[in-house]
Write an enzyme that holds these catalytic residues in place. Structure first.
Site, mmCIF file in Angstrom:
data_model
loop_
_atom_site.group_PDB
_atom_site.id
_atom_site.type_symbol
_atom_site.label_atom_id
_atom_site.label_comp_id
_atom_site.label_asym_id
_atom_site.label_seq_id
_atom_site.Cartn_x
_atom_site.Cartn_y
_atom_site.Cartn_z
ATOM 1 N N HIS A 1 0.880 -1.181 0.000
ATOM 2 C CA HIS A 1 0.000 0.000 0.000
ATOM 3 C C HIS A 1 0.915 1.229 0.000
ATOM 4 O O HIS A 1 1.694 1.413 -0.931
ATOM 5 C CB HIS A 1 -0.911 -0.107 1.225
ATOM 6 C CG HIS A 1 -2.072 0.832 1.268
ATOM 7 N ND1 HIS A 1 -2.433 1.655 0.240
ATOM 8 C CD2 HIS A 1 -2.987 1.069 2.263
ATOM 9 C CE1 HIS A 1 -3.497 2.355 0.582
ATOM 10 N NE2 HIS A 1 -3.854 2.024 1.813
ATOM 11 N N ASP B 1 2.983 5.531 -6.737
ATOM 12 C CA ASP B 1 4.224 5.413 -5.975
ATOM 13 C C ASP B 1 5.470 5.318 -6.846
ATOM 14 O O ASP B 1 6.577 5.374 -6.336
ATOM 15 C CB ASP B 1 4.160 4.175 -5.066
ATOM 16 C CG ASP B 1 3.145 4.358 -3.965
ATOM 17 O OD1 ASP B 1 3.126 5.457 -3.387
ATOM 18 O OD2 ASP B 1 2.368 3.431 -3.704
ATOM 19 N N HIS C 1 -2.070 -2.103 -9.941
ATOM 20 C CA HIS C 1 -3.046 -1.531 -9.011
ATOM 21 C C HIS C 1 -4.297 -2.385 -9.021
ATOM 22 O O HIS C 1 -4.651 -2.943 -10.071
ATOM 23 C CB HIS C 1 -3.403 -0.096 -9.425
ATOM 24 C CG HIS C 1 -4.010 0.689 -8.322
ATOM 25 N ND1 HIS C 1 -5.352 0.640 -8.040
ATOM 26 C CD2 HIS C 1 -3.458 1.506 -7.402
ATOM 27 C CE1 HIS C 1 -5.594 1.408 -7.006
ATOM 28 N NE2 HIS C 1 -4.465 1.945 -6.590
HETATM 29 N N1 CMC Z 1 5.096 -6.770 -10.532
HETATM 30 C C1 CMC Z 1 5.015 -7.979 -11.128
HETATM 31 N N2 CMC Z 1 3.864 -8.674 -11.248
HETATM 32 C C2 CMC Z 1 2.774 -8.126 -10.726
HETATM 33 C C3 CMC Z 1 2.783 -6.868 -10.094
HETATM 34 C C4 CMC Z 1 4.005 -6.189 -10.021
HETATM 35 N N3 CMC Z 1 4.092 -4.994 -9.445
HETATM 36 N N4 CMC Z 1 1.535 -6.559 -9.665
HETATM 37 C C5 CMC Z 1 0.760 -7.583 -10.029
HETATM 38 N N5 CMC Z 1 1.507 -8.529 -10.665
HETATM 39 C C6 CMC Z 1 1.032 -9.774 -11.284
HETATM 40 C C7 CMC Z 1 0.747 -10.821 -10.228
HETATM 41 O O1 CMC Z 1 1.872 -11.635 -9.996
HETATM 42 C C8 CMC Z 1 -0.395 -11.574 -10.871
HETATM 43 O O2 CMC Z 1 0.149 -12.405 -11.863
HETATM 44 P P1 CMC Z 1 -0.483 -13.878 -12.119
HETATM 45 O O3 CMC Z 1 -1.863 -13.600 -12.600
HETATM 46 O O4 CMC Z 1 0.407 -14.501 -13.106
HETATM 47 O O5 CMC Z 1 -0.453 -14.564 -10.784
HETATM 48 C C9 CMC Z 1 -1.185 -10.480 -11.593
HETATM 49 O O6 CMC Z 1 -0.214 -9.466 -11.892
HETATM 50 C C10 CMC Z 1 -2.311 -9.888 -10.773
HETATM 51 O O7 CMC Z 1 -1.777 -9.463 -9.514
HETATM 52 P P2 CMC Z 1 -2.581 -9.437 -8.149
HETATM 53 O O8 CMC Z 1 -1.614 -9.547 -7.023
HETATM 54 O O9 CMC Z 1 -3.686 -10.450 -8.233
HETATM 55 O O10 CMC Z 1 -3.224 -7.991 -8.205
HETATM 56 P P3 CMC Z 1 -3.822 -7.223 -6.986
HETATM 57 O O11 CMC Z 1 -4.889 -6.375 -7.528
HETATM 58 O O12 CMC Z 1 -4.153 -8.134 -5.866
HETATM 59 O O13 CMC Z 1 -2.572 -6.346 -6.493
HETATM 60 C C11 CMC Z 1 -1.110 -4.603 -6.073
HETATM 61 C C12 CMC Z 1 -2.458 -4.994 -6.649
HETATM 62 C C13 CMC Z 1 -0.961 -3.076 -6.074
HETATM 63 C C14 CMC Z 1 -1.010 -5.090 -4.635
HETATM 64 C C15 CMC Z 1 0.001 -5.238 -6.927
HETATM 65 O O14 CMC Z 1 -0.082 -4.790 -8.267
HETATM 66 C C16 CMC Z 1 1.394 -4.986 -6.372
HETATM 67 O O15 CMC Z 1 1.836 -5.732 -5.489
HETATM 68 N N6 CMC Z 1 2.117 -3.937 -6.881
HETATM 69 C C17 CMC Z 1 3.403 -3.593 -6.349
HETATM 70 C C18 CMC Z 1 3.244 -2.815 -5.073
HETATM 71 C C19 CMC Z 1 2.782 -1.397 -5.332
HETATM 72 O O16 CMC Z 1 3.285 -0.701 -6.195
HETATM 73 N N7 CMC Z 1 1.807 -0.958 -4.523
HETATM 74 C C20 CMC Z 1 1.265 0.399 -4.606
HETATM 75 C C21 CMC Z 1 -0.160 0.396 -5.032
HETATM 76 S S1 CMC Z 1 -0.768 2.024 -5.443
HETATM 77 C C22 CMC Z 1 -0.781 2.916 -3.997
HETATM 78 C C23 CMC Z 1 -1.572 2.341 -2.904
HETATM 79 O O17 CMC Z 1 -2.610 1.723 -3.112
HETATM 80 O O18 CMC Z 1 -1.206 2.561 -1.766
#
Ligand code: CMC
Length: 422
Positions: free
Chosen positions: A261, A357, A301
């Site tokens: 987050h 971010d 995201h």
């Molecule tokens: N790098 C590589 N792969 C990723 C990433 C990433 N940053 N984000 C998602 N994926 C992949 C993930 O491995 C999955 O792949 P597969 O379908 O093959 O298993 C697919 O994309 C979907 O990911 P998810 O984890 O199901 O998506 P989510 O909606 O649960 O997660 C997230 C959203 C923001 C937690 C995630 O994209 C992430 O961990 N990003 C990196 C951390 C980050 O930058 N966070 C800041 C978010 S914006 C500000 C805030 O909200 O505070």
């Protein structure tokens, strides 16, 4: 085509038809079918837990609006305090309202001396400023016994004002403690961002470039709210038990602290530093895709499946800041990472784009903030969003204490086994 949904319970043949409004149908339909039937929705991926009139987000189109106003227009023309008023009251203030509101905020920036002298002094010298901020926010509530009177609007408004006004003071206090510098008292002649930067950096004379003051304000505007994210949901869940707003906001800040987050901006800068050189970017991307290098922090995201509109503004702001401070050497690595990732099918197929971010940490670093302060910088303006949602929650007659159900997957009933027989 009717705007309804019909659900049939094939076990009983019972059917229920309910309206779909704005793409949402009430879960009470399921209760009508069978009161002991539940929807399994880990991480609330498909659940709208409240009605809200504060922030509109269209993740596919990359649209973000506060009370209907596009974030791009607010970032260009508005100020953080004006946006705070808008988020809390639903309308932009007129000149008189803005003057009164600004005056009120400015005159609530001081904190009780015990907060600094006794509370903060108790932390270990290397305490993380975000951990200090989370606990300071909760502790602040103990100075205001009226904070518990959440059903009185005037009292609620007073706490909202206090918390918004004191967040920069708490944040700067945590920083100054962590580097062993004497605390700088608020200067109520300065603007909201200038006062914060002054409390952070003042040693002797401190001249603030107005471009940096404006950049700080824009960053505050961009972070002020983002509808039902993890932190805001924490605020609503804790607030739903009628805890005081300081405790609820501390819970929201704790949620923000996590690297998935608000902690992501810190993780981005660490990641860029680890990559070290643009030549290492392709190999790093391959590691991420192979599941070895962790995630590409600052990408992806839950809601945006397009470029985060805040990232576009922040990227532009970064260049404005670098004109004053000189370029952050990590910028080239970030730009290369973005270029490589955006042209890679792994990221394209999963609709992973830069989020808020990705570039914010680079600006914070150029402004002189240590990495550990990044999430604190996010928490200062987000306090407005948390409080706007808390206020909306308290006034929402359809809300009750948050209490989801579970899908039990543990043991069947069994008899206790005495220690001697295990
Ligand atoms: N790098 C590589 N792969 C990723 C990433 C990433 N940053 N984000 C998602 N994926 C992949 C993930 O491995 C999955 O792949 P597969 O379908 O093959 O298993 C697919 O994309 C979907 O990911 P998810 O984890 O199901 O998506 P989510 O909606 O649960 O997660 C997230 C959203 C923001 C937690 C995630 O994209 C992430 O961990 N990003 C990196 C951390 C980050 O930058 N966070 C800041 C978010 S914006 C500000 C805030 O909200 O505070």
């Amino acid at each position: 085509m009717p705007d309804t949904i019909t659900i049939t319970d094939d076990r009983t043949g019972k059917t229920v038809t309910v309206p779909i409004t704005d793409g949402v149908f009430p879960a009470s339909a399921v209760r009508e079918l069978d009161p002991s039937l539940y929807i399994y929705d880990p991480a609330y991926m498909q659940t709208a837990a409240c009605k809200s009139a504060i922030t509109f987000l269209d993740g596919d189109a990359g649209i973000l609006r506060y009370r209907g106003y596009p974030i791009e227009q607010l970032a260009e023309h508005s100020t953080y305090l004006e946006v705070a008023y808008l988020l809390l009251n639903g309308e932009l203030p007129d000149a008189q309202q803005l003057e009164t509101w600004t005056d009120d905020v400015v005159h609530h920036t001081f904190i009780h001396e015990n907060m600094r002298k006794r509370f903060v002094d108790g932390f270990h010298y290397d305490a993380h400023p975000m951990g200090m901020l989370v606990s300071s926010m909760a502790a602040l509530g103990t100075f205001y016994n009226d904070a518990k009177d959440i059903h009185d609007k005037a009292t609620r408004d007073k706490q909202i004002l206090r918390l918004i006004a004191k967040m920069p003071t708490l944040a700067a206090m945590c920083y100054r403690f962590s580097v062993g510098l004497p605390f700088v008292y608020p200067n109520n002649d300065l603007s909201f961002p200038a006062n914060f930067l002054n409390m952070m950096w003042k040693i002797g004379d401190y001249d603030l470039d107005p471009r940096l003051e404006r950049a700080m304000d824009v960053l505050f505007i961009l972070h002020a709210d983002h509808e039902q994210n993890c932190g805001t949901t924490a605020m609503r869940v804790v607030g739903s038990s009628h805890a005081d707003p300081y405790s609820s906001a501390a819970a929201a800040a704790a949620a923000l602290y996590g690297p998935l987050h608000g902690g992501a901006n810190e993780a981005v800068v660490r990641m860029l530093s680890d990559i070290g050189h643009i030549d290492n970017v392709p190999a790093f991307i391959e590691e991420v895709k192979g599941g070895k290098g962790g995630r590409l922090m600052g990408f992806g995201h839950r809601v945006y499946k397009n470029y985060d509109p805040r990232a576009t503004i922040i990227k532009q702001t970064a260049y404005e800041v670098f004109e004053v401070t000189g370029k952050n050497p990590l910028l080239d690595i970030a730009l290369k990472l973005e270029e490589v990732a955006l042209s890679d099918p792994y990221f394209a197929d999963r609709k992973l784009y830069p989020n808020v971010d990705f570039y914010s940490g680079l600006i914070y670093q150029a402004l002189g903030f240590p990495v550990a302060m990044f999430t604190v910088l996010f928490a200062i303006p987000r306090s407005v969003g948390w409080l706007a949602h808390w206020q909306e929650l308290i006034g929402d007659k359809e809300q009750k204490i948050s209490r989801p159900r579970q899908w039990y997957s543990g043991s069947e009933a069994r008899d206790y086994v005495p220690l001697s027989s295990r």
